[in-house]
Design a protein around this motif. Sequence first.
Motif, PDB file in Angstrom:
ATOM      1  N   MET A   1     -24.929  13.922   6.340  1.00  0.00           N
ATOM      2  CA  MET A   1     -23.883  13.917   5.341  1.00  0.00           C
ATOM      3  C   MET A   1     -22.721  13.071   5.853  1.00  0.00           C
ATOM      4  SD  MET A   1     -22.271  17.155   3.512  1.00  0.00           S
ATOM      5  CE  MET A   1     -20.817  17.782   4.241  1.00  0.00           C
ATOM      6  N   SER A   2     -22.279  12.145   5.018  1.00  0.00           N
ATOM      7  CA  SER A   2     -21.186  11.278   5.454  1.00  0.00           C
ATOM      8  C   SER A   2     -19.872  11.800   4.906  1.00  0.00           C
ATOM      9  CB  SER A   2     -21.427   9.831   5.003  1.00  0.00           C
ATOM     10  OG  SER A   2     -20.971   9.651   3.712  1.00  0.00           O
ATOM     11  N   THR A   3     -18.868  11.676   5.713  1.00  0.00           N
ATOM     12  CA  THR A   3     -17.536  12.060   5.267  1.00  0.00           C
ATOM     13  C   THR A   3     -16.731  10.792   5.079  1.00  0.00           C
ATOM     14  OG1 THR A   3     -16.776  12.264   7.533  1.00  0.00           O
ATOM     15  CG2 THR A   3     -17.560  14.279   6.470  1.00  0.00           C
ATOM     16  N   SER A   4     -16.077  10.711   3.946  1.00  0.00           N
ATOM     17  CA  SER A   4     -15.256   9.522   3.707  1.00  0.00           C
ATOM     18  C   SER A   4     -13.792   9.912   3.784  1.00  0.00           C
ATOM     19  CB  SER A   4     -15.583   8.899   2.350  1.00  0.00           C
ATOM     20  OG  SER A   4     -15.162   9.732   1.318  1.00  0.00           O
ATOM     21  N   THR A   5     -13.032   9.015   4.287  1.00  0.00           N
ATOM     22  CA  THR A   5     -11.598   9.214   4.402  1.00  0.00           C
ATOM     23  C   THR A   5     -10.929   8.598   3.189  1.00  0.00           C
ATOM     24  OG1 THR A   5     -11.798   9.045   6.783  1.00  0.00           O
ATOM     25  CG2 THR A   5      -9.609   8.778   5.887  1.00  0.00           C
ATOM     26  N   GLU A   6      -9.932   9.270   2.669  1.00  0.00           N
ATOM     27  CA  GLU A   6      -9.164   8.728   1.546  1.00  0.00           C
ATOM     28  C   GLU A   6      -8.537   7.404   1.970  1.00  0.00           C
ATOM     29  OE1 GLU A   6      -7.730   8.794  -2.303  1.00  0.00           O
ATOM     30  OE2 GLU A   6      -9.028  10.291  -1.388  1.00  0.00           O
ATOM     31  N   PRO A   7      -8.689   6.351   1.158  1.00  0.00           N
ATOM     32  CA  PRO A   7      -8.088   5.058   1.528  1.00  0.00           C
ATOM     33  C   PRO A   7      -6.588   5.181   1.764  1.00  0.00           C
ATOM     34  CG  PRO A   7      -9.545   4.796  -0.352  1.00  0.00           C
ATOM     35  CD  PRO A   7      -9.397   6.274  -0.109  1.00  0.00           C
ATOM     36  N   GLN A   8      -6.125   4.556   2.809  1.00  0.00           N
ATOM     37  CA  GLN A   8      -4.712   4.536   3.169  1.00  0.00           C
ATOM     38  C   GLN A   8      -4.191   3.114   2.955  1.00  0.00           C
ATOM     39  OE1 GLN A   8      -3.292   7.387   4.158  1.00  0.00           O
ATOM     40  NE2 GLN A   8      -1.274   6.518   4.426  1.00  0.00           N
ATOM     41  N   ILE A   9      -3.014   2.998   2.397  1.00  0.00           N
ATOM     42  CA  ILE A   9      -2.421   1.679   2.159  1.00  0.00           C
ATOM     43  C   ILE A   9      -1.284   1.467   3.143  1.00  0.00           C
ATOM     44  CG2 ILE A   9      -1.244   0.186   0.497  1.00  0.00           C
ATOM     45  CD1 ILE A   9      -2.630   1.823  -1.717  1.00  0.00           C
ATOM     46  N   TYR A  10      -1.325   0.306   3.794  1.00  0.00           N
ATOM     47  CA  TYR A  10      -0.293  -0.070   4.764  1.00  0.00           C
ATOM     48  C   TYR A  10       0.372  -1.349   4.267  1.00  0.00           C
ATOM     49  CZ  TYR A  10      -2.903   3.114   7.761  1.00  0.00           C
ATOM     50  OH  TYR A  10      -3.541   4.215   8.272  1.00  0.00           O
ATOM     51  N   TYR A  11       1.662  -1.411   4.424  1.00  0.00           N
ATOM     52  CA  TYR A  11       2.431  -2.603   4.057  1.00  0.00           C
ATOM     53  C   TYR A  11       2.986  -3.192   5.339  1.00  0.00           C
ATOM     54  CZ  TYR A  11       1.924  -0.494  -0.490  1.00  0.00           C
ATOM     55  OH  TYR A  11       1.392   0.052  -1.632  1.00  0.00           O
ATOM     56  N   VAL A  12       2.838  -4.519   5.474  1.00  0.00           N
ATOM     57  CA  VAL A  12       3.149  -5.159   6.745  1.00  0.00           C
ATOM     58  C   VAL A  12       3.994  -6.406   6.527  1.00  0.00           C
ATOM     59  CG1 VAL A  12       2.150  -6.232   8.805  1.00  0.00           C
ATOM     60  CG2 VAL A  12       0.954  -4.335   7.697  1.00  0.00           C
ATOM     61  N   ASN A  13       5.054  -6.532   7.319  1.00  0.00           N
ATOM     62  CA  ASN A  13       5.797  -7.782   7.447  1.00  0.00           C
ATOM     63  C   ASN A  13       5.134  -8.477   8.634  1.00  0.00           C
ATOM     64  OD1 ASN A  13       7.494  -9.813   8.300  1.00  0.00           O
ATOM     65  ND2 ASN A  13       9.367  -8.670   7.873  1.00  0.00           N
ATOM     66  N   ASN A  14       4.483  -9.607   8.380  1.00  0.00           N
ATOM     67  CA  ASN A  14       3.711 -10.281   9.425  1.00  0.00           C
ATOM     68  C   ASN A  14       4.571 -11.020  10.442  1.00  0.00           C
ATOM     69  OD1 ASN A  14       1.039  -9.532   8.522  1.00  0.00           O
ATOM     70  ND2 ASN A  14       1.477 -10.827   6.759  1.00  0.00           N
ATOM     71  N   GLY A  15       5.871 -11.090  10.202  1.00  0.00           N
ATOM     72  CA  GLY A  15       6.764 -11.726  11.159  1.00  0.00           C
ATOM     73  C   GLY A  15       6.806 -13.236  11.064  1.00  0.00           C
ATOM     74  N   ASP A  16       6.073 -13.804  10.108  1.00  0.00           N
ATOM     75  CA  ASP A  16       6.038 -15.260   9.952  1.00  0.00           C
ATOM     76  C   ASP A  16       6.452 -15.680   8.545  1.00  0.00           C
ATOM     77  OD1 ASP A  16       3.914 -14.445   8.414  1.00  0.00           O
ATOM     78  OD2 ASP A  16       2.402 -15.631   9.468  1.00  0.00           O
ATOM     79  N   GLY A  17       7.102 -14.759   7.831  1.00  0.00           N
ATOM     80  CA  GLY A  17       7.505 -15.057   6.460  1.00  0.00           C
ATOM     81  C   GLY A  17       6.500 -14.575   5.431  1.00  0.00           C
ATOM     82  N   SER A  18       5.378 -14.039   5.877  1.00  0.00           N
ATOM     83  CA  SER A  18       4.381 -13.524   4.947  1.00  0.00           C
ATOM     84  C   SER A  18       4.302 -12.005   5.051  1.00  0.00           C
ATOM     85  CB  SER A  18       3.005 -14.151   5.228  1.00  0.00           C
ATOM     86  OG  SER A  18       2.515 -13.734   6.487  1.00  0.00           O
ATOM     87  N   PHE A  19       3.751 -11.410   4.010  1.00  0.00           N
ATOM     88  CA  PHE A  19       3.639  -9.969   3.928  1.00  0.00           C
ATOM     89  C   PHE A  19       2.222  -9.621   3.517  1.00  0.00           C
ATOM     90  CE2 PHE A  19       7.962 -11.162   3.475  1.00  0.00           C
ATOM     91  CZ  PHE A  19       8.658 -10.186   4.158  1.00  0.00           C
ATOM     92  N   SER A  20       1.754  -8.449   3.949  1.00  0.00           N
ATOM     93  CA  SER A  20       0.395  -8.033   3.642  1.00  0.00           C
ATOM     94  C   SER A  20       0.366  -6.614   3.126  1.00  0.00           C
ATOM     95  CB  SER A  20      -0.488  -8.090   4.896  1.00  0.00           C
ATOM     96  OG  SER A  20      -0.548  -9.382   5.421  1.00  0.00           O
ATOM     97  N   ARG A  21      -0.629  -6.361   2.298  1.00  0.00           N
ATOM     98  CA  ARG A  21      -0.953  -5.009   1.839  1.00  0.00           C
ATOM     99  C   ARG A  21      -2.373  -4.764   2.332  1.00  0.00           C
ATOM    100  NH1 ARG A  21      -3.776  -2.945  -2.578  1.00  0.00           N
ATOM    101  NH2 ARG A  21      -3.020  -0.937  -3.337  1.00  0.00           N
ATOM    102  N   ILE A  22      -2.547  -3.794   3.193  1.00  0.00           N
ATOM    103  CA  ILE A  22      -3.844  -3.521   3.805  1.00  0.00           C
ATOM    104  C   ILE A  22      -4.328  -2.159   3.336  1.00  0.00           C
ATOM    105  CG2 ILE A  22      -5.083  -3.200   5.975  1.00  0.00           C
ATOM    106  CD1 ILE A  22      -2.857  -4.904   7.312  1.00  0.00           C
ATOM    107  N   VAL A  23      -5.557  -2.123   2.820  1.00  0.00           N
ATOM    108  CA  VAL A  23      -6.179  -0.864   2.420  1.00  0.00           C
ATOM    109  C   VAL A  23      -7.257  -0.553   3.447  1.00  0.00           C
ATOM    110  CG1 VAL A  23      -7.440   0.366   0.619  1.00  0.00           C
ATOM    111  CG2 VAL A  23      -5.722  -1.343  -0.011  1.00  0.00           C
ATOM    112  N   SER A  24      -7.174   0.632   4.020  1.00  0.00           N
ATOM    113  CA  SER A  24      -8.124   1.024   5.058  1.00  0.00           C
ATOM    114  C   SER A  24      -8.627   2.434   4.771  1.00  0.00           C
ATOM    115  CB  SER A  24      -7.442   0.985   6.431  1.00  0.00           C
ATOM    116  OG  SER A  24      -8.300   1.515   7.416  1.00  0.00           O
ATOM    117  N   ASP A  25      -9.935   2.632   4.942  1.00  0.00           N
ATOM    118  CA  ASP A  25     -10.484   3.972   4.801  1.00  0.00           C
ATOM    119  C   ASP A  25     -11.033   4.480   6.137  1.00  0.00           C
ATOM    120  OD1 ASP A  25     -12.771   2.467   5.018  1.00  0.00           O
ATOM    121  OD2 ASP A  25     -13.607   3.066   3.089  1.00  0.00           O
TER     122      ASP A  25
END
Length: 98
Positions: A1-25
């Motif tokens: 039986m596999s257990t899945s983790t609820e996706p977590q969203i992270y917001y990141v200032n990449n330090g180079d003028g760009s920004f990211s939205r990362i979804v991780s489970d």
Amino acid sequence: MSTSTEPQIYYVNNGDGSFSRIVSDSGVAPTLSESAEFITEGEYTAQLATMQQEHADRVAAAEAAQQQAAKDDYDALIASGLPAGTARRLSGYTPPED
């Protein structure tokens, strides 16, 4: 039986003028580069809105410059004695109707 983790969203200032939205489970926060940092969703949203507005401003300025160049070409062609229809076709400029 596999257990899945609820996706977590992270917001990141990449330090180079760009920004990211990362979804991780994976249940583990992503590893960031040395210059990057986590930010809040509100900070991410504000930065995204700023970047979108700056882009829209650059596009509008480029379009205005292109329109002005076409008008300048049109005016020069008219001044050289070309008919208005020919000047419109050559310059790409359509003068406003009187």
